[in-house]
Design a protein around this motif. Structure first.
Motif, PDB file in Angstrom:
ATOM      1  N   MET A   1       0.841  -1.200   0.000  1.00  0.00           N
ATOM      2  CA  MET A   1       0.000   0.000   0.000  1.00  0.00           C
ATOM      3  C   MET A   1       0.879   1.255   0.000  1.00  0.00           C
ATOM      4  SD  MET A   1      -3.066   0.888   2.645  1.00  0.00           S
ATOM      5  CE  MET A   1      -4.217  -0.347   2.096  1.00  0.00           C
ATOM      6  N   SER A   2       0.648   2.144  -0.975  1.00  0.00           N
ATOM      7  CA  SER A   2       1.490   3.336  -1.052  1.00  0.00           C
ATOM      8  C   SER A   2       0.824   4.498  -0.316  1.00  0.00           C
ATOM      9  CB  SER A   2       1.717   3.697  -2.515  1.00  0.00           C
ATOM     10  OG  SER A   2       0.507   3.586  -3.215  1.00  0.00           O
ATOM     11  N   VAL A   3       1.633   5.518  -0.044  1.00  0.00           N
ATOM     12  CA  VAL A   3       1.057   6.735   0.533  1.00  0.00           C
ATOM     13  C   VAL A   3       0.816   7.708  -0.616  1.00  0.00           C
ATOM     14  CG1 VAL A   3       1.523   8.732   2.009  1.00  0.00           C
ATOM     15  CG2 VAL A   3       2.106   6.429   2.800  1.00  0.00           C
ATOM     16  N   TYR A   4      -0.420   8.147  -0.753  1.00  0.00           N
ATOM     17  CA  TYR A   4      -0.807   9.010  -1.874  1.00  0.00           C
ATOM     18  C   TYR A   4      -0.502  10.466  -1.541  1.00  0.00           C
ATOM     19  CZ  TYR A   4      -3.043   4.883  -3.723  1.00  0.00           C
ATOM     20  OH  TYR A   4      -3.258   3.613  -4.211  1.00  0.00           O
ATOM     21  N   ARG A   5       0.267  11.106  -2.432  1.00  0.00           N
ATOM     22  CA  ARG A   5       0.600  12.530  -2.241  1.00  0.00           C
ATOM     23  C   ARG A   5      -0.534  13.363  -2.831  1.00  0.00           C
ATOM     24  NH1 ARG A   5       5.937  11.036  -5.134  1.00  0.00           N
ATOM     25  NH2 ARG A   5       4.187  10.093  -6.214  1.00  0.00           N
ATOM     26  N   VAL A   6      -1.094  14.202  -1.978  1.00  0.00           N
ATOM     27  CA  VAL A   6      -2.332  14.908  -2.333  1.00  0.00           C
ATOM     28  C   VAL A   6      -2.084  16.410  -2.433  1.00  0.00           C
ATOM     29  CG1 VAL A   6      -4.710  15.405  -1.558  1.00  0.00           C
ATOM     30  CG2 VAL A   6      -3.667  13.168  -1.053  1.00  0.00           C
ATOM     31  N   GLY A   7      -2.665  17.018  -3.474  1.00  0.00           N
ATOM     32  CA  GLY A   7      -2.723  18.483  -3.567  1.00  0.00           C
ATOM     33  C   GLY A   7      -4.181  18.899  -3.535  1.00  0.00           C
ATOM     34  N   ILE A   8      -4.484  19.924  -2.761  1.00  0.00           N
ATOM     35  CA  ILE A   8      -5.873  20.399  -2.666  1.00  0.00           C
ATOM     36  C   ILE A   8      -5.969  21.763  -3.329  1.00  0.00           C
ATOM     37  CG2 ILE A   8      -7.691  21.155  -1.067  1.00  0.00           C
ATOM     38  CD1 ILE A   8      -6.864  19.065   0.827  1.00  0.00           C
ATOM     39  N   VAL A   9      -6.962  21.933  -4.203  1.00  0.00           N
ATOM     40  CA  VAL A   9      -7.202  23.256  -4.766  1.00  0.00           C
ATOM     41  C   VAL A   9      -8.587  23.720  -4.335  1.00  0.00           C
ATOM     42  CG1 VAL A   9      -7.926  22.336  -7.048  1.00  0.00           C
ATOM     43  CG2 VAL A   9      -7.182  24.715  -6.831  1.00  0.00           C
ATOM     44  N   GLY A  10      -8.630  24.901  -3.704  1.00  0.00           N
ATOM     45  CA  GLY A  10      -9.886  25.454  -3.173  1.00  0.00           C
ATOM     46  C   GLY A  10     -10.005  25.116  -1.707  1.00  0.00           C
ATOM     47  N   LEU A  11      -9.884  26.144  -0.857  1.00  0.00           N
ATOM     48  CA  LEU A  11      -9.830  25.881   0.591  1.00  0.00           C
ATOM     49  C   LEU A  11     -11.070  26.392   1.321  1.00  0.00           C
ATOM     50  CD1 LEU A  11      -6.036  26.597   1.109  1.00  0.00           C
ATOM     51  CD2 LEU A  11      -7.165  24.352   1.133  1.00  0.00           C
ATOM     52  N   GLY A  12     -12.225  26.280   0.668  1.00  0.00           N
ATOM     53  CA  GLY A  12     -13.490  26.453   1.376  1.00  0.00           C
ATOM     54  C   GLY A  12     -13.862  25.062   1.873  1.00  0.00           C
ATOM     55  N   LEU A  13     -14.708  24.364   1.116  1.00  0.00           N
ATOM     56  CA  LEU A  13     -15.005  22.971   1.463  1.00  0.00           C
ATOM     57  C   LEU A  13     -13.720  22.120   1.441  1.00  0.00           C
ATOM     58  CD1 LEU A  13     -17.137  20.863   2.138  1.00  0.00           C
ATOM     59  CD2 LEU A  13     -17.273  20.346  -0.286  1.00  0.00           C
ATOM     60  N   GLY A  14     -12.749  22.562   0.649  1.00  0.00           N
ATOM     61  CA  GLY A  14     -11.473  21.836   0.581  1.00  0.00           C
ATOM     62  C   GLY A  14     -10.835  21.630   1.953  1.00  0.00           C
ATOM     63  N   LYS A  15     -11.109  22.545   2.891  1.00  0.00           N
ATOM     64  CA  LYS A  15     -10.563  22.381   4.260  1.00  0.00           C
ATOM     65  C   LYS A  15     -11.195  21.180   4.955  1.00  0.00           C
ATOM     66  CE  LYS A  15     -10.128  25.691   7.217  1.00  0.00           C
ATOM     67  NZ  LYS A  15     -10.393  26.961   7.936  1.00  0.00           N
ATOM     68  N   GLN A  16     -12.503  20.974   4.682  1.00  0.00           N
ATOM     69  CA  GLN A  16     -13.204  19.786   5.220  1.00  0.00           C
ATOM     70  C   GLN A  16     -12.575  18.513   4.659  1.00  0.00           C
ATOM     71  OE1 GLN A  16     -15.563  18.569   7.048  1.00  0.00           O
ATOM     72  NE2 GLN A  16     -16.392  20.446   7.903  1.00  0.00           N
ATOM     73  N   ARG A  17     -12.411  18.524   3.346  1.00  0.00           N
ATOM     74  CA  ARG A  17     -11.797  17.342   2.699  1.00  0.00           C
ATOM     75  C   ARG A  17     -10.421  17.094   3.313  1.00  0.00           C
ATOM     76  NH1 ARG A  17     -15.623  14.582   0.273  1.00  0.00           N
ATOM     77  NH2 ARG A  17     -16.760  15.798  -1.238  1.00  0.00           N
ATOM     78  N   ALA A  18      -9.677  18.179   3.567  1.00  0.00           N
ATOM     79  CA  ALA A  18      -8.331  18.035   4.109  1.00  0.00           C
ATOM     80  C   ALA A  18      -8.369  17.211   5.390  1.00  0.00           C
ATOM     81  CB  ALA A  18      -7.726  19.410   4.373  1.00  0.00           C
ATOM     82  N   GLY A  19      -9.412  17.426   6.199  1.00  0.00           N
ATOM     83  CA  GLY A  19      -9.545  16.663   7.443  1.00  0.00           C
ATOM     84  C   GLY A  19      -9.536  15.165   7.169  1.00  0.00           C
ATOM     85  N   GLY A  20     -10.121  14.754   6.068  1.00  0.00           N
ATOM     86  CA  GLY A  20     -10.142  13.331   5.698  1.00  0.00           C
ATOM     87  C   GLY A  20      -8.762  12.828   5.331  1.00  0.00           C
ATOM     88  N   TYR A  21      -8.049  13.590   4.502  1.00  0.00           N
ATOM     89  CA  TYR A  21      -6.699  13.145   4.097  1.00  0.00           C
ATOM     90  C   TYR A  21      -5.754  13.138   5.296  1.00  0.00           C
ATOM     91  CZ  TYR A  21      -8.348  13.882  -0.693  1.00  0.00           C
ATOM     92  OH  TYR A  21      -9.055  13.820  -1.868  1.00  0.00           O
ATOM     93  N   LEU A  22      -5.919  14.138   6.188  1.00  0.00           N
ATOM     94  CA  LEU A  22      -5.011  14.231   7.343  1.00  0.00           C
ATOM     95  C   LEU A  22      -5.190  13.036   8.278  1.00  0.00           C
ATOM     96  CD1 LEU A  22      -5.446  18.047   7.996  1.00  0.00           C
ATOM     97  CD2 LEU A  22      -3.299  16.923   7.351  1.00  0.00           C
ATOM     98  N   ARG A  23      -6.411  12.486   8.310  1.00  0.00           N
ATOM     99  CA  ARG A  23      -6.684  11.345   9.195  1.00  0.00           C
ATOM    100  C   ARG A  23      -6.416  10.002   8.514  1.00  0.00           C
ATOM    101  NH1 ARG A  23      -9.441  15.459  10.602  1.00  0.00           N
ATOM    102  NH2 ARG A  23      -9.967  15.858  12.778  1.00  0.00           N
ATOM    103  N   ASN A  24      -6.137  10.038   7.211  1.00  0.00           N
ATOM    104  CA  ASN A  24      -5.963   8.771   6.494  1.00  0.00           C
ATOM    105  C   ASN A  24      -4.471   8.426   6.438  1.00  0.00           C
ATOM    106  OD1 ASN A  24      -5.562   6.877   4.284  1.00  0.00           O
ATOM    107  ND2 ASN A  24      -7.744   7.199   3.880  1.00  0.00           N
ATOM    108  N   PRO A  25      -4.087   7.283   7.012  1.00  0.00           N
ATOM    109  CA  PRO A  25      -2.655   6.958   7.073  1.00  0.00           C
ATOM    110  C   PRO A  25      -2.039   6.715   5.690  1.00  0.00           C
ATOM    111  CG  PRO A  25      -4.000   5.102   7.840  1.00  0.00           C
ATOM    112  CD  PRO A  25      -4.929   6.256   7.642  1.00  0.00           C
ATOM    113  N   ASP A  26      -2.872   6.525   4.685  1.00  0.00           N
ATOM    114  CA  ASP A  26      -2.345   6.239   3.347  1.00  0.00           C
ATOM    115  C   ASP A  26      -2.308   7.476   2.457  1.00  0.00           C
ATOM    116  OD1 ASP A  26      -2.086   3.550   4.023  1.00  0.00           O
ATOM    117  OD2 ASP A  26      -4.246   3.281   3.715  1.00  0.00           O
ATOM    118  N   ALA A  27      -2.575   8.636   3.049  1.00  0.00           N
ATOM    119  CA  ALA A  27      -2.560   9.869   2.260  1.00  0.00           C
ATOM    120  C   ALA A  27      -1.745  10.931   2.991  1.00  0.00           C
ATOM    121  CB  ALA A  27      -3.988  10.375   2.043  1.00  0.00           C
TER     122      ALA A  27
END
Ligand SMILES: NC(=O)c1ccc[n+]([C@@H]2O[C@H](COP(=O)([O-])OP(=O)(O)OC[C@H]3O[C@@H](n4cnc5c(N)ncnc54)[C@H](O)[C@@H]3O)[C@@H](O)[C@H]2O)c1
Length: 331
Positions: A1-27
């Motif tokens: 299992m690899s760790v996925y490098r993520v870029g987020i564009v748009g930090l309105g709802l994107g901040k909510q999504r960020a919470g998901g990636y921050l809690r996911n050990p594979d991202a």
């Protein structure tokens, strides 16, 4: 299992999504982009290992990303998703996927040419009433459905004043497409394909909104079920009221939001099961997206499922505008 490098564009709802990636050990979020300098500064101040970009293309060119999370305004979705796909990135894209059938076709082409995975965020599939409804239908507990309805009555002036693109005449965004798409997606997921839409709208409660601020659409589904979706943007209700509802009526029982009734007509009481504590639906979607990437699976709301949602919404918008029934384009 690899760790996925993520870029987020748009930090309105994107901040909510960020919470998901921050809690996911594979991202791991490695970069974030927003043209709003304050939002960008605030985000990287909280996450000091995330590189900030004011220019999306610069982020895409500079960073070796696996995933791009596109949380920008709707009218940018096609360009922002396509730019990421062309560089070989997987994309998690907010709803509504895009705004027109022309954009749908272009996005399908971009996904298919890239060979990458695109998932559309339809988080309302994951809330307790939706999960309950799906389970009851899978168990055939409600019998044969004959009618389903979902309404969302919001007051949008304050939100749209903060993010003016939502109500800009330059980039019109019908209430049925922008918000109603959650209900349309939910009914399609529970019932099946839409065959025809007939609709009415009006422009009374929120006159500054460019277009109908209230739309009510009836859908005839291929299996004969009739569905109704209503969306209002100028509704006056107490705090916390007016969120998306769901009613299902079948030959053996009915569901009303998180309650259901099965048995002798007129004999008993609604059953209200205690829903287990639920993880934030936006974070659940991020986890599911990463799982799909890892397993090489196609997400449930891929570009074609997203296309069917957009087509059903646009059929409703056209039906309301013309006063005639409209058959959605098939995808
Ligand atoms: N699934 C849901 O329940 C849900 C809820 C809210 C919003 N959404 C969707 O999320 C998307 C964003 O909505 P929002 O409420 O966060 O809007 P918003 O206006 O709060 O945020 C959008 C952000 O994008 C930034 N931006 C605009 N142009 C940019 C560009 N060229 N490059 C980089 N950043 C740019 C803006 O500065 C802003 O910070 C919309 O498509 C919306 O429909 C979905």
């Amino acid at each position: 299992m690899s760790v996925y490098r993520v870029g987020i564009v748009g930090l309105g709802l994107g901040k909510q999504r960020a919470g998901g990636y921050l809690r996911n050990p594979d991202a791991r979020i490695v970069a974030a982009c927003d043209t709003d300098a304050d939002r960008l500064r605030a985000f990287v101040a909280e996450h000091d290992d995330v590189r900030p970009y004011a220019d999306y293309e610069e982020m895409l060119d500079a960073e070796d990303l696996d995933v791009v999370n596109v949380s920008t305004p709707d009218w940018m979705h096609l360009d922002h998703a396509t730019m990421a796909l062309r560089r070989g990135r997987h994309v998690l894209l907010e709803k509504p996927m895009v705004r027109s059938l022309g954009e749908v076709d272009a996005l399908i082409r971009a996904v298919e040419e890239s060979g990458r995975t695109l998932m559309v965020g339809q988080n309302y599939r994951r809330i307790p009433m939706s999960v309950l409804a799906k389970r009851l239908l899978a168990e055939d507990a409600l019998g044969d459905l004959f009618y389903a309805a979902s309404e969302t009555f919001q007051h949008k002036r304050r939100q749209f004043a903060r993010s003016p693109w939502y109500a800009s005449a330059e980039h019109p965004r019908a209430a049925l497409l922008g918000t109603g798409i959650h209900a349309v997606d939910l009914l399609r997921w529970l019932i099946g394909e839409v065959e025809e839409a007939s609709a009415y709208g009006n422009h009374i409660a929120y006159p500054e909104f460019p277009g109908d601020d209230f739309t009510m659409v009836q859908y005839r589904f291929a299996n004969g079920v009739i569905g109704r979706v209503g969306v209002g943007y100028g509704t006056v209700l107490p705090r916390g009221e007016g969120g998306m509802t769901l009613q299902l009526y079948g030959s053996k029982g009915s569901l009303s939001n998180e309650r259901y009734y099965i048995g002798e007509p007129g004999a008993g009481e609604w059953v209200h099961e205690e829903a287990p504590p639920m993880k934030n639906a936006f974070w659940q979607e991020v986890d599911y997206f990463i799982e799909c990437l890892d397993a090489g699976d196609t997400p449930a709301v891929d570009v074609r499922e997203g296309a069917r949602n957009v087509a059903a919404c646009l059929a409703g918008v056209e039906a309301a505008a013309t006063g005639r029934p409209v058959t959605p384009k098939r995808y």
